[in-house]
Every structure is written in structure tokens, then in C-alpha cells.
Write a protein that holds these residues in place. Structure first.
Motif, mmCIF file in Angstrom:
data_model
loop_
_atom_site.group_PDB
_atom_site.id
_atom_site.type_symbol
_atom_site.label_atom_id
_atom_site.label_comp_id
_atom_site.label_asym_id
_atom_site.label_seq_id
_atom_site.Cartn_x
_atom_site.Cartn_y
_atom_site.Cartn_z
ATOM 1 N N HIS A 6 76.762 57.037 -27.452
ATOM 2 C CA HIS A 6 76.929 56.598 -26.064
ATOM 3 C C HIS A 6 76.785 55.082 -25.963
ATOM 4 O O HIS A 6 77.580 54.413 -25.290
ATOM 5 N N PRO A 21 79.775 63.801 -24.076
ATOM 6 C CA PRO A 21 79.229 63.305 -22.802
ATOM 7 C C PRO A 21 77.971 64.063 -22.391
ATOM 8 O O PRO A 21 77.952 65.295 -22.374
ATOM 9 N N SER A 22 76.920 63.302 -22.082
ATOM 10 C CA SER A 22 75.647 63.911 -21.710
ATOM 11 C C SER A 22 74.835 62.903 -20.922
ATOM 12 O O SER A 22 74.657 61.763 -21.358
ATOM 13 N N GLU A 23 74.347 63.305 -19.766
ATOM 14 C CA GLU A 23 73.520 62.435 -18.941
ATOM 15 C C GLU A 23 72.215 62.085 -19.656
ATOM 16 O O GLU A 23 71.741 60.948 -19.603
ATOM 17 N N GLU A 24 71.639 63.056 -20.351
ATOM 18 C CA GLU A 24 70.390 62.817 -21.062
ATOM 19 C C GLU A 24 70.589 61.841 -22.216
ATOM 20 O O GLU A 24 69.771 60.936 -22.435
ATOM 21 N N TRP A 26 72.915 59.597 -22.374
ATOM 22 C CA TRP A 26 73.184 58.288 -21.774
ATOM 23 C C TRP A 26 71.877 57.554 -21.462
ATOM 24 O O TRP A 26 71.733 56.360 -21.738
ATOM 25 N N LYS A 27 70.910 58.263 -20.900
ATOM 26 C CA LYS A 27 69.624 57.639 -20.564
ATOM 27 C C LYS A 27 68.882 57.189 -21.824
ATOM 28 O O LYS A 27 68.204 56.166 -21.823
ATOM 29 N N VAL A 163 75.676 50.976 -13.510
ATOM 30 C CA VAL A 163 75.399 51.760 -14.704
ATOM 31 C C VAL A 163 73.990 51.511 -15.224
ATOM 32 O O VAL A 163 73.476 52.296 -16.009
ATOM 33 N N SER A 166 69.751 53.913 -14.373
ATOM 34 C CA SER A 166 68.884 54.903 -15.015
ATOM 35 C C SER A 166 68.611 54.625 -16.486
ATOM 36 O O SER A 166 67.936 55.424 -17.140
#
Length: 246
Positions: A6, A21-24, A26-27, A163, A166
Motif C-alpha cells: 500500500h 485493497p484493505s483499510e487496515e 492502509w492504516k 488521505v 487516518s
């Protein structure tokens, strides 16, 4: 490694077919910023060495700078220009933030980009010694480590939805400490005290820069992070080629 992918796909134009793709992820990608800087440095070092073999130092510097802008997609340069437009307007805080969000580039942003590119290109032209040219491995990695500290020390501007909103959630002091141990060890291996001095002084200037910007905006934004990376890279290059070194 998904978090690293990412970070790599966000910071560079390098194709990352393994990205899921993953929100976790990305953080968590924020902890990999120094590693992505090292990847960028490897590419730049290879381009610079090849260009020095084929061309004069100035031409090699221009080609390396062109590669530098291309591989990062101009992401940080765009932040530098937006910040210059905002702060250069001398307007109230809310208007400065609005100007920074505007996709159009003003005169201050253009002038800031020209000066920055001239400084970095001129410094690259002086890196014709192979030991100093190898420091291109260090510069992008150290600049992105400085960003970790800025993310940790200053809040993201309240109400912003960029962006950078978070990315600090997964960042811990351990990650920052590990990043600095890595870049300082790499610097000592590449050019001993000269490279270590460049890292330390660029850190001091980056923190002063972030403090000044945060005082005017009430915090930092994604554009501020990009601008900090650009100024840290330029400062390190200037220190590395300083005429005061024996």
C-alpha cells in the motif's frame, strides 16, 4: 507485506500487482514509509550512476531529477506547491486551507517548485563522487522517517478529510525509533559523519518547519507532509555537498 505494498503504490509509480485493497493495511502502511524511501533511493542511485557513466554531471543530475519527479508521481512536489500557495497568500487560516485544496496552482506555488527543483538539481550535479552519489540511497528514506515524527508530534488539521487523516493511527514510537536507527546506520555505512550530520540537521530543520506550519494552520495536512519530505531531501543534499567538508 500488504501494508508495505500500500505504501509503495501510494508513494511511487512502481506497479504493485500483489496489492490487496484493505483499510487496515492502509492504516498500517505508514510504518513502511522509510522502506519505501529506500526503494526510491535504490532506483535513483542506479539512474544517477548510469547517467554519470554516459553524461556530464549536470546532465546526469537533470536526468536523475526527472526520474525523481516521475517515480514519485510529483506527489510531494504538489504538496510543496499547494503549501506555498496557501502560506504565500497571507490570508486567514480558513482561506489558506481553502487555497491549498484548490487544484489550480498559483504563482507562489510555481515559483516554489522552480526554486526547489533548481536547488536539488544543482546539488545532484555535485554528487559526482561515487561515495556521495551512493547517499541517494539515504536521502529519500531519511526524509520519510522525518515525516513519521511529524505525524506523531502534530495533529492532522481538524475537519480535513485528506488521505493523511487516518495514517497515524497505527504509528508507535517504536516504529519511529526503528526508522532512525536504520537511516543513521545506513548513513554511517555510506559516508560516516557527513551522512549522519545530514540526517540530524535535516531532522532539526524539518521539525522547525513543521512547527511553523502547524502554528499557522492549527495542525498539518497531507500537503504539509509532502512539503516536509521535499524540504528534508533538499536540506540533506545541500549538507552532503557542503564546501566545509574536507
Amino acid at each position: 507485506m500488504n501494508a508495505f505494498f500500500h505504501a509503495l503504490s501510494f508513494f511511487t509509480r512502481i506497479p504493485v500487482p500483489w496489492l490487496r485493497p484493505s483499510e487496515e493495511a492502509w492504516k498500517k502502511s505508514v510504518v513502511w514509509y522509510p522502506a519505501v524511501g529506500l526503494v526510491i533511493g535504490l532506483v535513483l542511485c542506479g539512474v544517477h550512476q548510469a547517467a554519470l557513466w554516459a553524461f556530464a554531471p549536470l546532465t546526469a543530475a537533470v536526468l536523475t531529477m526527472a526520474c525523481w519527479v516521475y517515480i514519485t508521481g510529483g506527489l510531494h512536489l504538489d504538496g510543496w506547491m499547494d503549501l506555498a500557495d496557501g502560506l504565500g497568500s497571507s490570508r486567514p487560516r480558513e482561506q489558506m486551507l481553502a487555497i491549498m485544496k484548490d487544484s489550480r496552482t498559483g504563482a507562489m506555488g510555481v515559483l516554489a517548485a522552480i526554486v526547489l527543483l533548481l536547488v536539488k538539481t544543482a546539488a545532484l550535479a555535485e554528487l559526482d563522487h561515487r561515495q556521495l552519489a551512493a547517499c541517494l540511497l539515504l536521502v529519500p528514506a531519511a526524509a520519510r522517517t522525518h515525516v513519521l515524527l511529524a505525524i506523531r508530534c502534530w495533529p492532522y488539521v481538524t475537519g480535513e478529510k485528506g488521505v493523511g487523516k487516518s495514517i497515524g493511527e497505527a504509528l508507535r514510537p517504536f516504529h519511529i525509533g526503528a526508522g532512525y536507527l536504520f537511516v543513521l546506520a545506513l548513513g554511517w555505512w555510506l559516508a560516516d559523519i557527513r551522512a549522519v550530520t545530514a540526517v540530524v540537521l535535516s531532522l532539526v530543520i524539518s521539525l522547525l518547519f513543521a512547527r511553523s506550519v502547524a502554528g499557522k494552520l492549527g495542525g498539518l495536512t497531507g500537503d504539509c507532509y509532502g512539503a516536509l519530505i521535499e524540504i528534508a531531501e533538499a536540506v540533506m543534499l545541500l549538507i552532503l555537498i557542503g564546501s566545509w567538508w574536507p
